[in-house]
Design a protein around this motif. Structure first.
Motif, short mmCIF file in Angstrom:
data_model
loop_
_atom_site.label_atom_id
_atom_site.label_comp_id
_atom_site.label_asym_id
_atom_site.label_seq_id
_atom_site.Cartn_x
_atom_site.Cartn_y
_atom_site.Cartn_z
N SER A 43 -52.59 -30.68 -21.78
CA SER A 43 -51.34 -31.34 -21.34
C SER A 43 -51.62 -32.44 -20.34
O SER A 43 -51.00 -33.50 -20.39
CB SER A 43 -50.39 -30.32 -20.70
OG SER A 43 -49.92 -29.44 -21.67
N HIS A 47 -50.58 -36.25 -20.72
CA HIS A 47 -49.77 -36.94 -19.70
C HIS A 47 -50.48 -38.19 -19.17
O HIS A 47 -49.83 -39.17 -18.84
CB HIS A 47 -49.42 -35.97 -18.57
CG HIS A 47 -48.46 -34.90 -19.00
ND1 HIS A 47 -48.31 -33.70 -18.34
CD2 HIS A 47 -47.62 -34.83 -20.05
CE1 HIS A 47 -47.42 -32.95 -18.95
NE2 HIS A 47 -46.98 -33.61 -20.00
N ASP A 164 -46.20 -32.53 -27.22
CA ASP A 164 -46.85 -31.41 -26.52
C ASP A 164 -46.29 -30.10 -27.08
O ASP A 164 -45.14 -29.76 -26.82
CB ASP A 164 -46.58 -31.51 -25.02
CG ASP A 164 -47.56 -30.67 -24.20
OD1 ASP A 164 -48.25 -29.81 -24.79
OD2 ASP A 164 -47.64 -30.86 -22.97
P1 ADP Z 1 -48.55 -26.28 -21.54
O1 ADP Z 1 -48.15 -24.97 -22.11
O2 ADP Z 1 -48.06 -27.46 -22.31
O3 ADP Z 1 -49.99 -26.38 -21.15
P2 ADP Z 1 -47.77 -25.42 -18.96
O4 ADP Z 1 -46.81 -24.32 -19.23
O5 ADP Z 1 -49.19 -25.14 -18.63
O6 ADP Z 1 -47.72 -26.44 -20.19
O7 ADP Z 1 -47.19 -26.37 -17.83
C1 ADP Z 1 -45.86 -26.80 -17.87
C2 ADP Z 1 -45.65 -27.73 -16.69
O8 ADP Z 1 -46.09 -27.12 -15.48
C3 ADP Z 1 -46.45 -29.02 -16.82
O9 ADP Z 1 -45.66 -30.11 -16.33
C4 ADP Z 1 -47.67 -28.80 -15.95
O10 ADP Z 1 -48.13 -30.02 -15.38
C5 ADP Z 1 -47.13 -27.88 -14.87
N1 ADP Z 1 -48.17 -26.93 -14.42
C6 ADP Z 1 -49.11 -26.32 -15.17
N2 ADP Z 1 -49.89 -25.53 -14.44
C7 ADP Z 1 -49.44 -25.64 -13.15
C8 ADP Z 1 -49.82 -25.08 -11.90
N3 ADP Z 1 -50.86 -24.25 -11.79
N4 ADP Z 1 -49.10 -25.40 -10.80
C9 ADP Z 1 -48.08 -26.24 -10.90
N5 ADP Z 1 -47.66 -26.81 -12.04
C10 ADP Z 1 -48.33 -26.53 -13.16
#
Ligand code: ADP
Ligand code: ADP
Length: 223
Positions: A43, A47, A164
């Motif tokens: 992701s 981005h 995504d």
């Molecule tokens: P994906 O399933 O597409 O990888 P995530 O569920 O990991 O997405 O993340 C969703 C959102 O949360 C994204 O905008 C990502 O940047 C943010 N994010 C992911 N991991 C963290 C984290 N450890 N702390 C804060 N924000 C996060």
């Protein structure tokens, strides 16, 4: 010239390195699936490619132009004018009708309401959504909502579509229908697509798959 490219991109969230020198080059009109384990940086890479995040180092290029050095304002104009987005789910405005949701990018680009709705309409036939134009988005099924989101991602004829986990919330049959339509419409439009998925069946629709592991793009598979 590549359409979408990351060169040796590094990005950390505080102490957490998300990308550790990721490079990928997508040709015009190519459909690339970005795969890899959860937390590997997929992701974050998407981005960065889409001008949402700015890397700590490395370069992002779109259509031969470096975009990571543009101001926040210019990147947001670029995203609005040249990029389309499709995300996992919950991205439609539930109070608006399906056709209003599809027309949104055009309205944001200054197209008048009647003209925007007129441009939105053919997408309902293309994406097998005929009859749902006036349905409130909150009343659509998951697969219908995702096809509306796809129409919205493509309606402004973007140079690149960033997706995504676009089938992440769908069962596999519905997900395959959405992927079929995503790929056929992108091909008709000549749209470059970068698609993040952890699902090998979804990735199989792409022209090429790249694997992200530990913040690097370290494997190539030609479909
Ligand atoms: P994906 O399933 O597409 O990888 P995530 O569920 O990991 O997405 O993340 C969703 C959102 O949360 C994204 O905008 C990502 O940047 C943010 N994010 C992911 N991991 C963290 C984290 N450890 N702390 C804060 N924000 C996060
Ligand atoms: P993937 O999409 O492959 O699941 P992500 O790009 O979402 O991976 O995340 C890569 C790493 O960066 C993970 O360790 C994740 O927790 C972290 N991360 C992502 N977004 C954020 C964020 N907004 N804040 C803090 N950490 C984040």
């Amino acid at each position: 010239m590549t359409a979408v490219e990351a060169r040796d991109v590094k990005l950390s969230f505080g102490e957490t390195p998300a990308l550790r020198g990721a490079s990928v080059a997508v040709e015009p009109g190519e459909i690339v699936a970005v795969m890899g384990p959860s937390g590997s940086g997929k992701s974050t890479l998407l981005h960065c490619l889409a001008g949402i995040l700015v890397p700590d180092s490395g370069e992002i290029h779109f259509d031969g132009r470096r975009i990571d050095t543009l101001s926040e304002t210019r990147r947001s104009v670029l995203r609005r004018d040249r990029f389309g987005f499709v995300f996992q789910s919950g991205q439609l405005v539930p109070e608006l009708t399906a056709e209003e949701n599809v027309a949104l990018p055009l309205l944001l680009n200054g197209v008048k309401r009647a003209a925007a709705l007129k441009e939105a309409r053919p997408w309902f036939q293309r994406l097998d959504l005929t009859g749902l134009e006036r349905r409130r988005s909150g009343e659509l099924s998951g697969g219908q909502a995702q096809r509306v989101a796809l129409a919205r991602g493509l309606v402004a004829r973007p140079g690149a579509l960033f997706a995504d986990e676009p089938t992440g919330a769908l069962d596999s049959l519905t997900g395959e229908q959405v992927m079929d339509l995503l790929v056929s419409s992108a091909r008709e439009e000549g749209t470059t697509v970068v698609l993040v998925t952890h699902d090998a069946r979804v990735a199989a629709y792409a022209d090429r798959q790249v694997i992200v592991r530990d913040g690097k793009v370290n494997a190539l598979v030609t479909a």
